[in-house]
Motif scaffolding. Sequence first.
Motif, short mmCIF file in Angstrom:
data_model
loop_
_atom_site.label_atom_id
_atom_site.label_comp_id
_atom_site.label_asym_id
_atom_site.label_seq_id
_atom_site.Cartn_x
_atom_site.Cartn_y
_atom_site.Cartn_z
N GLU A 118 33.57 41.27 33.54
CA GLU A 118 34.27 40.28 32.71
C GLU A 118 35.34 39.52 33.48
OE1 GLU A 118 35.67 41.60 28.92
OE2 GLU A 118 33.85 42.76 28.54
N THR A 119 36.10 40.24 34.30
CA THR A 119 37.25 39.61 34.96
C THR A 119 36.97 39.19 36.40
OG1 THR A 119 38.16 41.68 35.83
CG2 THR A 119 38.82 41.02 33.58
N GLY A 120 35.97 39.80 37.01
CA GLY A 120 35.69 39.51 38.42
C GLY A 120 36.62 40.24 39.37
N GLU A 121 37.53 41.04 38.81
CA GLU A 121 38.48 41.78 39.64
C GLU A 121 37.78 42.95 40.34
OE1 GLU A 121 41.85 41.27 40.25
OE2 GLU A 121 41.51 39.35 39.23
N GLU A 122 38.09 43.16 41.61
CA GLU A 122 37.53 44.29 42.35
C GLU A 122 38.09 45.58 41.76
OE1 GLU A 122 36.94 45.98 46.88
OE2 GLU A 122 37.97 44.08 46.59
#
Length: 174
Positions: A118-122
């Motif tokens: 959803e966020t693309g955060e690693e």
Amino acid sequence: MASRIRLEDHECPLSTTAQHVGEWWTLLILHDAFDGYTRFDQFQQSLNISTSMLTARLKTLVADGLLERRPYQTNPLRHEYVLTERGRSLRPVIVALAAWGNQNLTPEQRSMILVDAETGEEVEPVVIDAHTGRRLDDSEAFVFTAGRAASPAMRARYTELGRSRPQPTAKQQT
């Protein structure tokens, strides 16, 4: 494929698991399956693997119950390879192996990372105890010992290591 584990290791979950998924191509095929590949030509193109090797590995993965072979076309008959529940249960293992591979690389050196969809955060995968939430990478706090089905040889191994299973406390038994 001939068994590579010693006779005395047949009850060891690490040895038997390595027999199923410890081969180089097997892990890469499973990784592709987790990425959504299902067809022979997709695996072959992605991995640049020989037809005979891919055929052999897929047969083994189906025989081990990690993939299911399903027809997707009737004329000519063609099959796809879909992860089973047992196969899907290996995803945390593949994620942990990839995280271990990235562990000593800088972000600029990592060719593949795990991100929140959803966020693309690693994200940083860790293995934890489901009951306590404690990380399992501390080999002093968490040790292997003989389980209920252990043979006398397996029990002797852990007795020799001084790892008899502690008795649960009254609090743990409730």
